[in-house]
Every structure is written in structure tokens, then in C-alpha cells.
Design a protein around this motif. Sequence first.
Motif, PDB file in Angstrom:
ATOM      1  N   THR A 156      -1.998   0.121  10.828  1.00 13.83           N
ATOM      2  CA  THR A 156      -3.010   0.621  11.816  1.00 13.83           C
ATOM      3  C   THR A 156      -3.231   2.107  11.243  1.00 13.83           C
ATOM      4  O   THR A 156      -2.155   2.888  10.955  1.00 13.83           O
ATOM      5  CB  THR A 156      -2.088   0.789  13.260  1.00 13.83           C
ATOM      6  OG1 THR A 156      -1.922  -0.587  13.704  1.00 13.83           O
ATOM      7  CG2 THR A 156      -3.189   1.472  14.195  1.00 13.83           C
ATOM      8  N   LEU A 157      -4.310   2.535  11.031  1.00 12.70           N
ATOM      9  CA  LEU A 157      -4.873   3.784  10.763  1.00 12.70           C
ATOM     10  C   LEU A 157      -4.717   4.650  12.134  1.00 12.70           C
ATOM     11  O   LEU A 157      -5.325   4.172  12.943  1.00 12.70           O
ATOM     12  CB  LEU A 157      -6.248   3.678  10.004  1.00 12.70           C
ATOM     13  CG  LEU A 157      -6.535   3.032   8.729  1.00 12.70           C
ATOM     14  CD1 LEU A 157      -7.756   2.919   8.217  1.00 12.70           C
ATOM     15  CD2 LEU A 157      -5.636   4.174   7.585  1.00 12.70           C
ATOM     16  N   GLN A 158      -4.630   5.965  11.798  1.00 11.40           N
ATOM     17  CA  GLN A 158      -4.494   6.816  13.278  1.00 11.40           C
ATOM     18  C   GLN A 158      -5.051   7.830  12.973  1.00 11.40           C
ATOM     19  O   GLN A 158      -5.396   8.416  11.669  1.00 11.40           O
ATOM     20  CB  GLN A 158      -2.938   7.151  13.394  1.00 11.40           C
ATOM     21  CG  GLN A 158      -2.090   5.743  13.785  1.00 11.40           C
ATOM     22  CD  GLN A 158      -0.690   6.279  13.912  1.00 11.40           C
ATOM     23  OE1 GLN A 158      -0.048   6.803  13.041  1.00 11.40           O
ATOM     24  NE2 GLN A 158      -0.042   5.563  14.848  1.00 11.40           N
ATOM     25  N   GLY A 159      -5.396   8.813  13.854  1.00 13.99           N
ATOM     26  CA  GLY A 159      -5.989  10.034  13.948  1.00 13.99           C
ATOM     27  C   GLY A 159      -7.554   9.832  13.405  1.00 13.99           C
ATOM     28  O   GLY A 159      -8.292   9.027  13.927  1.00 13.99           O
ATOM     29  N   ALA A 160      -7.790  10.920  12.766  1.00 16.86           N
ATOM     30  CA  ALA A 160      -9.212  10.906  12.048  1.00 16.86           C
ATOM     31  C   ALA A 160      -9.488   9.587  11.360  1.00 16.86           C
ATOM     32  O   ALA A 160     -10.910   9.239  11.401  1.00 16.86           O
ATOM     33  CB  ALA A 160      -9.417  12.224  11.169  1.00 16.86           C
ATOM     34  N   CYS A 161      -8.635   8.903  10.986  1.00 17.31           N
ATOM     35  CA  CYS A 161      -8.722   7.719  10.181  1.00 17.31           C
ATOM     36  C   CYS A 161      -9.270   6.402  10.896  1.00 17.31           C
ATOM     37  O   CYS A 161      -9.703   5.538  10.538  1.00 17.31           O
ATOM     38  CB  CYS A 161      -7.678   7.237   9.241  1.00 17.31           C
ATOM     39  SG  CYS A 161      -7.228   8.549   8.147  1.00 17.31           S
ATOM     40  N   SER A 162      -8.701   6.257  12.251  1.00 11.55           N
ATOM     41  CA  SER A 162      -9.016   5.367  13.025  1.00 11.55           C
ATOM     42  C   SER A 162     -10.464   5.567  13.674  1.00 11.55           C
ATOM     43  O   SER A 162     -11.056   6.546  14.193  1.00 11.55           O
ATOM     44  CB  SER A 162      -8.000   5.373  14.618  1.00 11.55           C
ATOM     45  OG  SER A 162      -8.368   6.598  15.185  1.00 11.55           O
ATOM     46  N   GLY A 163     -11.261   4.519  13.444  1.00  7.22           N
ATOM     47  CA  GLY A 163     -12.607   4.583  13.822  1.00  7.22           C
ATOM     48  C   GLY A 163     -13.675   5.156  12.898  1.00  7.22           C
ATOM     49  O   GLY A 163     -14.589   5.324  13.135  1.00  7.22           O
ATOM     50  N   CYS A 164     -12.981   5.563  11.572  1.00 11.75           N
ATOM     51  CA  CYS A 164     -13.676   6.017  10.660  1.00 11.75           C
ATOM     52  C   CYS A 164     -14.728   5.089  10.029  1.00 11.75           C
ATOM     53  O   CYS A 164     -14.228   3.964   9.734  1.00 11.75           O
ATOM     54  CB  CYS A 164     -12.712   6.661   9.638  1.00 11.75           C
ATOM     55  SG  CYS A 164     -13.777   7.294   8.249  1.00 11.75           S
ATOM     56  N   PRO A 165     -15.936   5.446   9.651  1.00 12.61           N
ATOM     57  CA  PRO A 165     -16.821   4.324   8.987  1.00 12.61           C
ATOM     58  C   PRO A 165     -16.299   3.715   7.791  1.00 12.61           C
ATOM     59  O   PRO A 165     -16.772   2.673   7.564  1.00 12.61           O
ATOM     60  CB  PRO A 165     -18.086   5.155   8.812  1.00 12.61           C
ATOM     61  CG  PRO A 165     -18.102   6.142   9.834  1.00 12.61           C
ATOM     62  CD  PRO A 165     -16.598   6.568   9.805  1.00 12.61           C
ATOM     63  N   SER A 166     -15.276   4.504   7.278  1.00 11.88           N
ATOM     64  CA  SER A 166     -14.988   4.055   5.831  1.00 11.88           C
ATOM     65  C   SER A 166     -13.494   3.612   5.901  1.00 11.88           C
ATOM     66  O   SER A 166     -12.770   3.130   5.017  1.00 11.88           O
ATOM     67  CB  SER A 166     -14.888   5.143   4.664  1.00 11.88           C
ATOM     68  OG  SER A 166     -13.967   6.221   5.124  1.00 11.88           O
TER      69      SER A 166
END
Length: 192
Positions: A156-166
Motif C-alpha cells: 500500500t502506498l501512503q502519504g503523497a504517494c497514495s492517489g498519485c497519478p504515477s
Amino acid sequence: MFIETEATPNPASLKFLPGRQVMTAGTREFTSPEAAEASPLAEAIFDTGEVVNVFFGADFVSVTAAPGAEWSALKPQVVAILLDHFVSEAPLFAGGSANGISIPAEDDMVVEEDPANADIVAQISELLETRIRPAVAGDGGDIAYRGFKDGVVYLTLQGACSGCPSSTATLKHGIEGLLKHYIPEVTEVRAA
């Protein structure tokens, strides 16, 4: 005190660097105002009404703006909240605790792991800690391990990375490629 800001690959998120330690160990993510009640700092940032995610890293705070929010108006508010917090040396978490380590609990795991895979899981954990986590933290986020089964690593990606287009490219091309290169038993990485 001076707080630097950095853009992240996620256009909705900014990384704020207060020039001092934020978390003594681990990371902590807040994805709702209710979750943010555990931290006076996260709660104050959510109280702007224009935030959907607050993430504490070792030496940074990532903030994700709500859809339609303008960073030109939100950024000074967040900087002021951070300055007030760090200058006053207020506790990061309610109850005066200095930390709130976010470690996946058993029920956070996506799959039940086979004890026979302990060596593979140890290799995955080592690569996550030494190679992947520092790179993801550089972008204002973190990565949480959620399990390994039948060749598939769940993260699971968290912080700025969650929902990031990349984020899909990060998982599929970056992390999956690295894990497959070093651990032949890994066949795929999936978001959990």
C-alpha cells in the motif's frame, strides 16, 4: 524557524520540511478528520477544511489537498500551522506521546502468509527498507507491506504517494521490477 516545501509527483500533495525530526520511528498517515484526532497537528491541518490526507515521515509532513483546493491559499495556512506546532514544541500525538508508529497489524495483512515463505518475506522486507522506502520517502510518502502469497507481493502506498497519478507506474515498473530482479519467487506486485 524556516519550513521548506517541495513538490511531489502527486500534484495534489506538497511535502513540508520543518528542518527537524517529525517522527522518532515509523510513519503515520491520517486519511480523515476522525483519524487525525490522534494528533493535534494533523487535526489542525484537517481543520483547514481543504485537506484529505496528512502523512508524518521521519523529517517531513506531506499534505494532500482536497479536489478543488488551491495550494496558493492552502500552503500559507499549513506553513503557519506547522510553525506554531514546532515552535511551541507541542506533542505530536494526543496524550503527550512523542510517537505513533504505524506498523501493520495482523488484520492489516491482505493475505495469510505461509510460514514456509519466511525467507522470501525477509528478503522482501530488507529490499523495502533499504532500497524502496527511502526513495518513496523522498517523494513525500511511504510504502506498507501487506503480504506475500503465490508469488504476489501486496503493498500500500501512503502519504503523497497514495492517489498519485504515477503510483501504478511506481508499483509495476519500479518496485515490481526491483523485487523480481532480486527475488525470483516474486512474480507480481499488487496494490492492496
